[in-house]
Design a protein around this motif. Sequence first.
Motif, PDB file in Angstrom:
ATOM      1  N   ALA A   1      -2.914 -20.750   6.608  1.00 64.45           N
ATOM      2  CA  ALA A   1      -3.161 -21.145   5.140  1.00 64.45           C
ATOM      3  C   ALA A   1      -4.744 -22.365   4.174  1.00 64.45           C
ATOM      4  O   ALA A   1      -5.486 -21.636   3.322  1.00 64.45           O
ATOM      5  N   PHE A   2      -5.022 -22.855   4.952  1.00 64.52           N
ATOM      6  CA  PHE A   2      -6.009 -24.095   4.297  1.00 64.52           C
ATOM      7  C   PHE A   2      -7.573 -23.333   5.041  1.00 64.52           C
ATOM      8  O   PHE A   2      -8.612 -23.186   4.387  1.00 64.52           O
ATOM      9  N   VAL A   3      -6.687 -22.565   6.391  1.00 67.39           N
ATOM     10  CA  VAL A   3      -8.730 -21.410   6.029  1.00 67.39           C
ATOM     11  C   VAL A   3      -8.812 -20.321   5.433  1.00 67.39           C
ATOM     12  O   VAL A   3     -10.293 -20.572   5.172  1.00 67.39           O
ATOM     13  N   GLN A   4      -7.759 -20.216   5.272  1.00 69.96           N
ATOM     14  CA  GLN A   4      -8.179 -19.017   4.900  1.00 69.96           C
ATOM     15  C   GLN A   4      -8.345 -18.896   2.792  1.00 69.96           C
ATOM     16  O   GLN A   4      -9.631 -18.636   2.590  1.00 69.96           O
ATOM     17  N   LEU A   5      -8.101 -20.715   2.814  1.00 74.70           N
ATOM     18  CA  LEU A   5      -8.827 -20.727   1.685  1.00 74.70           C
ATOM     19  C   LEU A   5      -9.867 -21.420   1.000  1.00 74.70           C
ATOM     20  O   LEU A   5     -10.648 -21.694   0.728  1.00 74.70           O
ATOM     21  N   THR A   6     -10.529 -22.336   2.858  1.00 74.33           N
ATOM     22  CA  THR A   6     -11.695 -23.064   3.178  1.00 74.33           C
ATOM     23  C   THR A   6     -12.425 -22.706   3.788  1.00 74.33           C
ATOM     24  O   THR A   6     -13.979 -22.847   3.127  1.00 74.33           O
ATOM     25  N   GLY A   7     -12.558 -21.648   4.442  1.00 66.29           N
ATOM     26  CA  GLY A   7     -13.104 -21.248   5.708  1.00 66.29           C
ATOM     27  C   GLY A   7     -13.959 -22.298   6.593  1.00 66.29           C
ATOM     28  O   GLY A   7     -14.654 -21.822   7.351  1.00 66.29           O
ATOM     29  N   HIS A   8     -12.438 -23.963   6.364  1.00 68.85           N
ATOM     30  CA  HIS A   8     -13.064 -24.026   7.704  1.00 68.85           C
ATOM     31  C   HIS A   8     -12.275 -23.967   8.006  1.00 68.85           C
ATOM     32  O   HIS A   8     -10.790 -24.164   8.499  1.00 68.85           O
TER      33      HIS A   8
ATOM     34  N   ASN B   1      -3.224 -29.630  -3.524  1.00 71.30           N
ATOM     35  CA  ASN B   1      -5.134 -30.269  -4.192  1.00 71.30           C
ATOM     36  C   ASN B   1      -5.114 -31.894  -4.068  1.00 71.30           C
ATOM     37  O   ASN B   1      -6.200 -31.875  -3.920  1.00 71.30           O
ATOM     38  N   HIS B   2      -3.663 -32.148  -3.938  1.00 74.52           N
ATOM     39  CA  HIS B   2      -3.727 -33.438  -2.693  1.00 74.52           C
ATOM     40  C   HIS B   2      -5.069 -33.570  -1.586  1.00 74.52           C
ATOM     41  O   HIS B   2      -5.207 -34.481  -1.698  1.00 74.52           O
ATOM     42  N   ALA B   3      -4.195 -33.001  -1.541  1.00 68.58           N
ATOM     43  CA  ALA B   3      -4.917 -32.563   0.173  1.00 68.58           C
ATOM     44  C   ALA B   3      -6.128 -32.648   0.378  1.00 68.58           C
ATOM     45  O   ALA B   3      -7.313 -33.082   0.661  1.00 68.58           O
ATOM     46  N   PHE B   4      -6.577 -31.361  -1.035  1.00 71.07           N
ATOM     47  CA  PHE B   4      -7.827 -31.256  -1.246  1.00 71.07           C
ATOM     48  C   PHE B   4      -9.198 -31.935  -1.696  1.00 71.07           C
ATOM     49  O   PHE B   4     -10.298 -32.116  -1.308  1.00 71.07           O
ATOM     50  N   SER B   5      -8.248 -32.840  -2.648  1.00 70.28           N
ATOM     51  CA  SER B   5      -8.721 -33.737  -2.853  1.00 70.28           C
ATOM     52  C   SER B   5      -9.419 -34.675  -2.157  1.00 70.28           C
ATOM     53  O   SER B   5     -10.621 -35.038  -2.708  1.00 70.28           O
ATOM     54  N   ARG B   6      -8.976 -35.199  -1.312  1.00 69.34           N
ATOM     55  CA  ARG B   6      -8.736 -36.875  -0.472  1.00 69.34           C
ATOM     56  C   ARG B   6      -9.717 -36.116   0.483  1.00 69.34           C
ATOM     57  O   ARG B   6     -10.532 -36.950   1.383  1.00 69.34           O
ATOM     58  N   LEU B   7     -10.078 -35.135   0.817  1.00 66.44           N
ATOM     59  CA  LEU B   7     -10.588 -34.630   1.796  1.00 66.44           C
ATOM     60  C   LEU B   7     -12.204 -34.177   1.159  1.00 66.44           C
ATOM     61  O   LEU B   7     -12.947 -33.816   1.630  1.00 66.44           O
ATOM     62  N   GLY B   8     -11.966 -34.508  -0.302  1.00 67.88           N
ATOM     63  CA  GLY B   8     -13.633 -34.089  -0.680  1.00 67.88           C
ATOM     64  C   GLY B   8     -13.996 -32.399  -1.322  1.00 67.88           C
ATOM     65  O   GLY B   8     -14.800 -31.647  -0.879  1.00 67.88           O
ATOM     66  N   ILE B   9     -12.672 -31.808  -1.093  1.00 69.57           N
ATOM     67  CA  ILE B   9     -13.236 -30.476  -0.943  1.00 69.57           C
ATOM     68  C   ILE B   9     -12.388 -29.687  -2.339  1.00 69.57           C
ATOM     69  O   ILE B   9     -11.053 -29.823  -3.436  1.00 69.57           O
ATOM     70  N   PRO B  10     -13.459 -29.073  -2.668  1.00 62.02           N
ATOM     71  CA  PRO B  10     -13.015 -28.723  -4.358  1.00 62.02           C
ATOM     72  C   PRO B  10     -10.816 -27.839  -4.111  1.00 62.02           C
ATOM     73  O   PRO B  10     -10.803 -27.395  -3.585  1.00 62.02           O
ATOM     74  N   GLU B  11     -10.767 -28.290  -5.285  1.00 63.69           N
ATOM     75  CA  GLU B  11      -9.548 -27.939  -5.782  1.00 63.69           C
ATOM     76  C   GLU B  11      -9.367 -26.315  -5.864  1.00 63.69           C
ATOM     77  O   GLU B  11     -10.408 -25.829  -6.523  1.00 63.69           O
ATOM     78  N   HIS B  12      -7.847 -25.857  -5.291  1.00 57.13           N
ATOM     79  CA  HIS B  12      -7.707 -24.185  -5.689  1.00 57.13           C
ATOM     80  C   HIS B  12      -6.783 -23.594  -6.392  1.00 57.13           C
ATOM     81  O   HIS B  12      -5.740 -24.658  -7.175  1.00 57.13           O
ATOM     82  N   ASP B  13      -7.148 -22.935  -7.634  1.00 64.52           N
ATOM     83  CA  ASP B  13      -6.639 -22.395  -8.383  1.00 64.52           C
ATOM     84  C   ASP B  13      -5.158 -22.430  -7.802  1.00 64.52           C
ATOM     85  O   ASP B  13      -4.199 -21.814  -6.761  1.00 64.52           O
ATOM     86  N   CYS B  14      -4.316 -22.302  -8.834  1.00 62.85           N
ATOM     87  CA  CYS B  14      -2.599 -21.574  -8.542  1.00 62.85           C
ATOM     88  C   CYS B  14      -2.479 -20.330  -8.255  1.00 62.85           C
ATOM     89  O   CYS B  14      -1.660 -20.417  -7.095  1.00 62.85           O
TER      90      CYS B  14
ATOM     91  N   GLY C   1       4.930 -27.722  -6.570  1.00 67.78           N
ATOM     92  CA  GLY C   1       5.424 -28.862  -5.448  1.00 67.78           C
ATOM     93  C   GLY C   1       4.251 -28.503  -4.426  1.00 67.78           C
ATOM     94  O   GLY C   1       3.782 -29.069  -3.641  1.00 67.78           O
ATOM     95  N   ILE C   2       4.334 -26.972  -4.217  1.00 74.03           N
ATOM     96  CA  ILE C   2       3.439 -26.714  -2.836  1.00 74.03           C
ATOM     97  C   ILE C   2       2.252 -26.542  -3.750  1.00 74.03           C
ATOM     98  O   ILE C   2       1.124 -27.204  -3.118  1.00 74.03           O
ATOM     99  N   VAL C   3       1.466 -26.260  -4.829  1.00 74.92           N
ATOM    100  CA  VAL C   3       0.220 -26.441  -5.455  1.00 74.92           C
ATOM    101  C   VAL C   3       0.082 -27.849  -5.420  1.00 74.92           C
ATOM    102  O   VAL C   3      -1.240 -28.018  -5.554  1.00 74.92           O
ATOM    103  N   SER C   4       0.648 -28.510  -6.302  1.00 80.79           N
ATOM    104  CA  SER C   4      -0.063 -30.318  -6.221  1.00 80.79           C
ATOM    105  C   SER C   4       0.353 -30.793  -4.672  1.00 80.79           C
ATOM    106  O   SER C   4      -0.708 -31.569  -4.450  1.00 80.79           O
ATOM    107  N   SER C   5       0.368 -30.378  -3.986  1.00 82.77           N
ATOM    108  CA  SER C   5       0.746 -30.931  -1.924  1.00 82.77           C
ATOM    109  C   SER C   5      -1.012 -30.464  -1.859  1.00 82.77           C
ATOM    110  O   SER C   5      -1.838 -31.279  -0.974  1.00 82.77           O
TER     111      SER C   5
END
Length: 232
Positions: free
Chosen positions: A69-76, A42-55, A36-40
Amino acid sequence: MNLKFFLVLQFYRGGKMKYSTVIFDFDYTLADATYGIVSSFNHAFSRLGIPEHDCESIKRTVGLPLDEAFVQLTGHKDEVLINCFKTLFREKADEIMLKNTRLFEDTASTLQRLKYNGIYTGIVTTKYHYRIDETLNLHGISHLVDVIVGGEDVKVPKPSPEGLLLAIGSLNSKMNDVLYIGDSLVDAKTALAANVDFAAVTTGTTNEKEFLQYPCIKVLNNLSELKELIKI
């Protein structure tokens, strides 16, 4: 105080550990909601045009507030983008998280044993309070938890001690009677900030060596080992 001393430190009263209150983190401490966490995320990343991340990368952020968590993963760091991510994450999580959250096999029995021995129990987590309620109700164990403090219940998330202190205060427990149990360094830092004892579980992504950077009375492989630690 030497950290190795913390690891073996045990105080007994009449042959039992001193704790009257045991408070837990949730994700990877009491339950596994990886799908549920990973899917949620990557769903949000996909909708925002951000590459999905690995589990595994996403799992390493569990326990952090969503914005961190978002900043750590994306730098945005754009606040508008972060808020959009949080909204999209929550929408997807509301759809799939409950049915994809699995309690660890020793969670219910551990909580039952604590309650049988008259020990107060609680959950302090960055996850939404209502999501914890839903999960406990689904599995029929809500009566085994005395207090829940979720991410929306505090002004400052872990590792701020606010949530843990709120839970302790609601139970009228003494600080030196409390044990906090978690699976991440965020949890270790939270216990340290609150000045309560901490026991780690390695059911998340943090290993024993990493935990030993912080005061920790014991590193457990799973919750079943808690009964030996506190003699119940």
